[in-house]
Scaffold this motif. Structure first.
Motif, mmCIF file in Angstrom:
data_model
loop_
_atom_site.group_PDB
_atom_site.id
_atom_site.type_symbol
_atom_site.label_atom_id
_atom_site.label_comp_id
_atom_site.label_asym_id
_atom_site.label_seq_id
_atom_site.Cartn_x
_atom_site.Cartn_y
_atom_site.Cartn_z
ATOM 1 N N ARG A 125 0.840 -1.193 0.000
ATOM 2 C CA ARG A 125 0.000 0.000 0.000
ATOM 3 C C ARG A 125 0.876 1.244 0.000
ATOM 4 O O ARG A 125 1.987 1.244 0.544
ATOM 5 C CB ARG A 125 -0.907 0.015 1.241
ATOM 6 N N THR A 126 0.351 2.325 -0.597
ATOM 7 C CA THR A 126 1.082 3.576 -0.547
ATOM 8 C C THR A 126 1.310 3.914 0.930
ATOM 9 O O THR A 126 0.435 3.686 1.766
ATOM 10 C CB THR A 126 0.322 4.669 -1.309
ATOM 11 N N PRO A 127 2.497 4.401 1.275
ATOM 12 C CA PRO A 127 2.886 4.462 2.696
ATOM 13 C C PRO A 127 1.882 5.177 3.596
ATOM 14 O O PRO A 127 1.841 4.905 4.789
ATOM 15 C CB PRO A 127 4.214 5.224 2.658
ATOM 16 N N THR A 128 1.087 6.075 3.031
ATOM 17 C CA THR A 128 0.167 6.819 3.901
ATOM 18 C C THR A 128 -1.177 6.121 4.065
ATOM 19 O O THR A 128 -2.055 6.638 4.751
ATOM 20 C CB THR A 128 -0.077 8.215 3.327
ATOM 21 N N ARG A 146 -20.508 7.880 1.754
ATOM 22 C CA ARG A 146 -19.598 6.921 2.363
ATOM 23 C C ARG A 146 -20.312 5.631 2.604
ATOM 24 O O ARG A 146 -21.506 5.642 2.898
ATOM 25 C CB ARG A 146 -19.212 7.458 3.739
ATOM 26 N N ARG A 192 -3.416 3.560 5.713
ATOM 27 C CA ARG A 192 -3.493 2.577 6.783
ATOM 28 C C ARG A 192 -4.495 1.507 6.396
ATOM 29 O O ARG A 192 -5.363 1.727 5.549
ATOM 30 C CB ARG A 192 -3.943 3.259 8.073
ATOM 31 N N LEU A 193 -4.387 0.336 7.042
ATOM 32 C CA LEU A 193 -5.328 -0.735 6.696
ATOM 33 C C LEU A 193 -6.763 -0.278 6.890
ATOM 34 O O LEU A 193 -7.653 -0.618 6.131
ATOM 35 C CB LEU A 193 -5.061 -1.973 7.559
ATOM 36 N N VAL A 240 -2.606 9.678 1.112
ATOM 37 C CA VAL A 240 -3.956 9.310 1.515
ATOM 38 C C VAL A 240 -4.233 9.893 2.890
ATOM 39 O O VAL A 240 -3.446 9.715 3.805
ATOM 40 C CB VAL A 240 -4.089 7.780 1.564
ATOM 41 N N LYS A 241 -5.363 10.629 2.974
ATOM 42 C CA LYS A 241 -5.721 11.184 4.287
ATOM 43 C C LYS A 241 -7.041 10.589 4.724
ATOM 44 O O LYS A 241 -8.050 11.266 4.799
ATOM 45 C CB LYS A 241 -5.859 12.699 4.204
ATOM 46 N N GLY A 242 -7.067 9.291 4.925
ATOM 47 C CA GLY A 242 -8.308 8.676 5.379
ATOM 48 C C GLY A 242 -9.020 7.944 4.270
ATOM 49 O O GLY A 242 -8.517 7.822 3.158
#
Lengths: 661, 201, 101
Positions: free
Chosen positions: A210-213, A303, A215-216, A555-557
């Motif tokens: 995954r791109t480092p930013t 969402r 999270r799972l 990625v911010k969320g």
């Protein structure tokens, strides 16, 4: 073994198939030679390790296999349409239901699923490829040549005819002599090894690439579903490999695992094959759930409702699915205690599935719903899967199962979950991501024709089968009302069911037409974001460049691309300076294809019990493994200039203002 | 949206993943799936072990043979560990020497196993004699095939080591083959216990 | 890999080797001298095998090595659950066979 009947003879339909196979092969060879495409085929496709191209090859093969399995289905329905029918010989009928089941599960559903894995997962998690691109190519070619091995059986050597799971002792030498059964073993053994490696590949890809930013807990739900499905693959495909090896030992070396004599235990086969077979259906349905989660969120402009419970339920399904296998053989007589435990586990698994359905519906609630083609298939899925799940719970009640077991009620049930869940899900996924991979939107009008013929066909075909099951019609029945003159009243419903099968066939033809038409005249997607999507794959051009992401996205969320777009609209998005760096990519390699060819030779040799050929093939496999081990020059860098050139070309004809990632 | 970002790739500033670490994790997962393969053969053996059809039974195994096999394999597992130790010290000669010793012990193990199988067959206890023997030969033979594969793999790595020395790539390869070797020894512990000891007790 | 902290040392390997030998000899002695009842013997030798497996995991396979999420440990735990399921499940389900034959 008697090899005097190397080529299958006697049936006019087989001769027709022979002729058409030869003609099609000749046409392909002439086309490739005339247009000088052989080098192109080798360089761009056979040796590729690009996950997007491998995904496309999976997709094409699975559609081809859907056609083959569909022809089998239609032939069976023609045979059953009227009483006392002799359209097919009884032996031929056995072969057709065997190959229909095997092909649809292992060579249609599995590769369709892997097509979606490959086309979507790296793009969705911001990766440039899968963890092991070389292994990915090996997996594809093992699947493809395994599938071809099974498929040539109907013109060479004879098809298997012991049912799609080839229950012992029927599948043993005593009752199924000849190469047909061996074709089944080796075809699915070879492709099964490929599936296991794909499972490892995607678990590691999702955990590590995954791109480092990201999270799972920010990961899109489709990728979560791939993780859950891959974990289940890792848990059961080794059992599959070992069980097939045991049957091979019985047939090739005279062993007694599952024979009637020598202390063998045929029930052990049933036990082991379902240890794989039951989780297998969850393996194929989990990614369909993932597809729907993406589609519902996108087309409701909301969402996803209950993200955490979605993740939890998928992991729960992939684990609990391991504890339900006995429900396929409640009638074996393993005793009340065994049956109770597995009946309860089977019912438990309906709970997380129900949670998911509610979450999708709550996502739609008060959403701004757009009815697009993927959404249509989702809305068809909900009622279909609901009824299929409910009949599944009926079958899960062990005492009642003694009545339904192996009747057409069961047939209707599993087609309802497998077509309603898996096929609708994968088709929805194909419609959804087609613009991403090919840069073309599929034609809406033809799609609707296809959709409605599929839907009407499905219910017309399978609803009567529930009733037929209650009326006592059992599966794999060759014909009915044969000699006695008594009438079970099965004829009208069977006729209706056959009409439905033809309608589904027409639906498939509409889809092929739709794809071909759209490639020629379809609307081109120049934005890269055909559906106003929410996840990272829509942030890059369609079709994506070979390295996917020029710069790894930040990625911010959750729903990263959606929130980035909102920031861009508000003007608060801070564009970072574009600074490319060389990108590390794997080299193409011909070894995966050659290795799979060696596997094919080995499988073909052992199928005919030509030991010299089988062993020669296996030696070939080891040589290719060694050759790979000694290869050190396996990857290269894409230079900054080349990235700039590619990106400028791709971005310039984009109509919306885009950012670096 | 403040958050802590945990780095899960080692050199993330370039966006390139640590290739060797990635392969180690994948191989580890493969070994776990291989455990399940053996588990299936164990399950078949456990169900069929009493189905001897009046022929050769688990009571009749050659005790000295399996004891020697066990200690040879255990020692080779130890020496493959010593090979890895030499590698971490940068001692190429020691690495190659210990790998060759491991490989020879492995070959001795396979040789004893082949002899055991041949003796059984000479007694008429062949794979087609009874379900017990089928499941026995399948389980132990699968293990033996794994060991044989490991031997060839080590030979391949030895060539690469002598040509290229200790590099990140060869380091990973030696670590993996050593892990594989330890894994095979661990499987053998259970074969020893379930097949041989529970057989002769 | 080389910059990581390795639990591998000559001491660890020798300890593991000696413990493994001990845990191999104990069941051998127990079985060959018929020292216990059948049930107790089965349990003891299985226990010795499991202990030796754990010893090898720690001293030979260095399960504690590595940083970040321990995906290898998770995979191993899941694998052990599956192994137990396969073997115990098959024995339990097929136990009816001894009653009907």
């Amino acid at each position: 073994m008697d090899n005097s009947h190397f080529f299958v003879t006697g049936d006019p339909m087989i001769y027709g198939a022979d002729v058409s196979i030869i003609l099609v092969s000749l046409a392909i060879i002439i086309y490739l030679t005339y247009f000088k495409k052989w080098g192109w085929l080798w360089r761009e496709w056979i040796t590729t390790v690009d996950h997007k191209k491998i995904g496309i090859m999976y997709l094409l093969s699975s559609l081809l296999m859907l056609f083959r399995g569909g022809v089998d289905a239609v032939l069976m329905r023609i045979q059953l349409a009227v009483p006392n029918s002799h359209f097919l010989a009884s032996e031929h009928y056995n072969e057709i239901f065997t190959t229909h089941g095997t092909i649809m599960i292992l060579f249609m559903a599995m590769p369709f699923m892997f097509a979606l894995f490959n086309m979507v997962v790296p793009l969705q998690i911001g990766a440039r490829d899968v963890a092991y691109p070389f292994l990915n190519a090996v997996s594809f070619w093992l699947f493809f040549l395994g599938a071809m091995l099974l498929n040539i059986s109907f013109v060479i050597g004879g098809s298997p005819n012991a049912g799609w799971l080839s229950y012992a002792p029927l599948s043993e030498n005593d009752f199924s002599p000849g190469p047909g059964q061996n074709f089944w073993i080796w075809g699915i053994q070879i492709s099964g090894i490929g599936s296991l490696m794909t499972g490892i590949n995607f678990v590691v890809t999702i955990l590590k690439m995954r791109t480092p930013t990201m999270r799972l807990r920010d990961m899109p739900l489709f990728s979560w579903s791939v993780l859950a499905s891959s974990i289940a693959i890792l848990g059961v495909f080794p059992i599959f490999t070992a069980t097939l090896a045991m049957l091979t030992i019985d047939r090739l070396l005279g062993g007694h695992f599952f024979t009637m004599t020598g202390g063998g235990n045929p029930m052990m086969w049933v036990n082991l094959i379902w240890m794989w077979g039951h989780p297998e259906v969850y393996i194929v349905v989990l990614p369909a759930f993932g597809v729907f989660s993406e589609i519902v969120a996108t087309f409701s402009k909301k969402r996803i409702f209950g993200y955490a419970s979605m993740v939890f339920s998928m992991i729960a399904i992939s684990i609990v699915s391991y504890y339900t296998w006995v429900h396929h053989f409640f009638t074996m007589g393993a005793g009340a205690n065994v049956n109770i435990v597995f009946a309860i586990c089977t019912m438990i698994i309906a709970i997380p599935t129900g949670v998911k359905v509610f979450n999708w519906l709550f996502t739609m609630y008060r959403g701004r719903i757009r009815i697009t083609q993927p959404m249509l298939w989702f809305m068809a899925f909900v009622p279909c899967f609901l009824v299929g799940g409910a009949t599944g719970v009926m079958l899960a009640a062990a005492p009642a199962d003694y009545q339904y077991h192996n009747s057409y009620f069961l047939i209707a049930h599993f087609h309802q979950v497998l077509i309603g869940g898996v096929v609708f899900g994968y088709l929805a996924g194909m419609y959804y991501w087609f613009p991403k991979i090919f840069g073309i939107k599929l034609n809406e009008r033809l799609g609707k024709w296809a959709f409605w013929t599929w839907q009407i066909g499905f219910y017309v075909c399978f609803m009567p089968q529930y009733a037929l099951g209650f009326m006592g019609m059992t599966r794999r029945m060759y014909t009915y009302n044969s000699t006695m003159g008594w009438d079970m009243g099965w004829a009208p419903l069977n006729m209706i069911s056959t009409v439905g099968a033809f309608l589904m066939g027409i639906g498939f033809i509409f889809q092929v037409w739709q794809i071909l038409y759209s490639i020629k005249h379809g609307e081109r997607d120049v934005t890269g974001d055909a559906w106003d999507g929410r996840t990272l794959e829509w942030s890059i051009p369609s079709p994506p460049p070979v390295y996917n992401f020029a710069i790894l996205p930040v990625v911010k969320g959750r729903d990263a691309w959606w929130y980035q777009k909102q920031e861009m609209q508000k003007g608060s998005y801070q564009k970072e300076a574009v600074k490319y760096e060389p990108i590390h990519m794997p080299n193409n390699s011909g070894i995966p294809f050659l290795m799979a060819v060696c596997f094919f030779i080995a499988g073909f040799g052992f199928t005919f019990e030509w030991w010299w050929m089988g062993i020669a093939g296996l030696i070939g496999v080891f040589i290719t493994l060694f050759a790979r081990s000694f290869q050190y020059n396996t990857d290269h860098f894409i230079s900054v200039e080349e990235i700039e050139r590619t990106e400028n070309a791709l971005r310039n004809h984009g109509s919306i203002h885009r950012t670096a990632n | 949206m403040s958050q802590t970002i945990s780095a899960h790739v080692s050199d993330q500033n370039h966006g390139h993943v640590d290739q060797e670490g990635l392969k180690t994790l994948g191989f580890w997962i493969f070994l776990v799936t291989d455990c399940l393969l053996f588990a299936t053969f164990f399950a078949a053996y456990a169900v069929l072990r009493t189905h001897t059809e009046g022929g050769f039974s688990a009571k009749d195994f050659n005790v000295p043979n399996f004891i020697i096999e066990t200690f040879i394999l255990l020692t080779s597992s130890f020496t493959s560990g010593l090979a890895v130790l030499s590698m971490h010290k940068g001692n190429k000669k020691g690495l190659i020497r210990w790998l060759i010793i491991t490989l020879l012990l492995g070959a001795a193990f396979v040789g004893l196993e082949v002899k055991e199988f041949a003796d059984l067959a000479a007694e008429g206890a062949t794979i087609s004699r009874s379900a017990f023997l089928t499941s026995f030969f399948a389980l132990v033979g699968t293990h033996g095939a794994h060991v044989t594969f490991g031997i060839f793999w080590m030979i391949g790595i030895l060539f690469q080591l002598s040509k290229r020395g200790i590099t990140p790539v060869t380091t990973r390869k030696v670590s993996l083959v050593s892990l594989y070797w330890h894994f095979l020894d661990a499987v053998w512990i259970f074969i020893l216990t379930v097949v041989y000891l529970m057989g002769v007790m | 890999m080389s910059n990581q902290e390795h639990t591998a040392s000559i001491k660890a390997y020798v300890t593991g080797f000696i413990l493994s030998i001990v845990l191999t000899v104990i069941p051998l002695v127990l079985v060959l001298n018929h020292m216990m009842g059948k049930a107790a013997l089965t349990v003891s030798i299985l226990l010795a095998a499991v202990l030796q497996f754990v010893v090898q995991l720690f001293f030979f396979m260095h399960i504690r090595d590595g940083e970040g999420p321990r995906y290898n440990v998770m995979a191993l735990i899941l694998g052990i659950i599956f192994v137990v399921t396969i073997v115990a499940g098959a024995i339990w389900i097929m136990s009816f066979n001894s009653q009907v034959q």
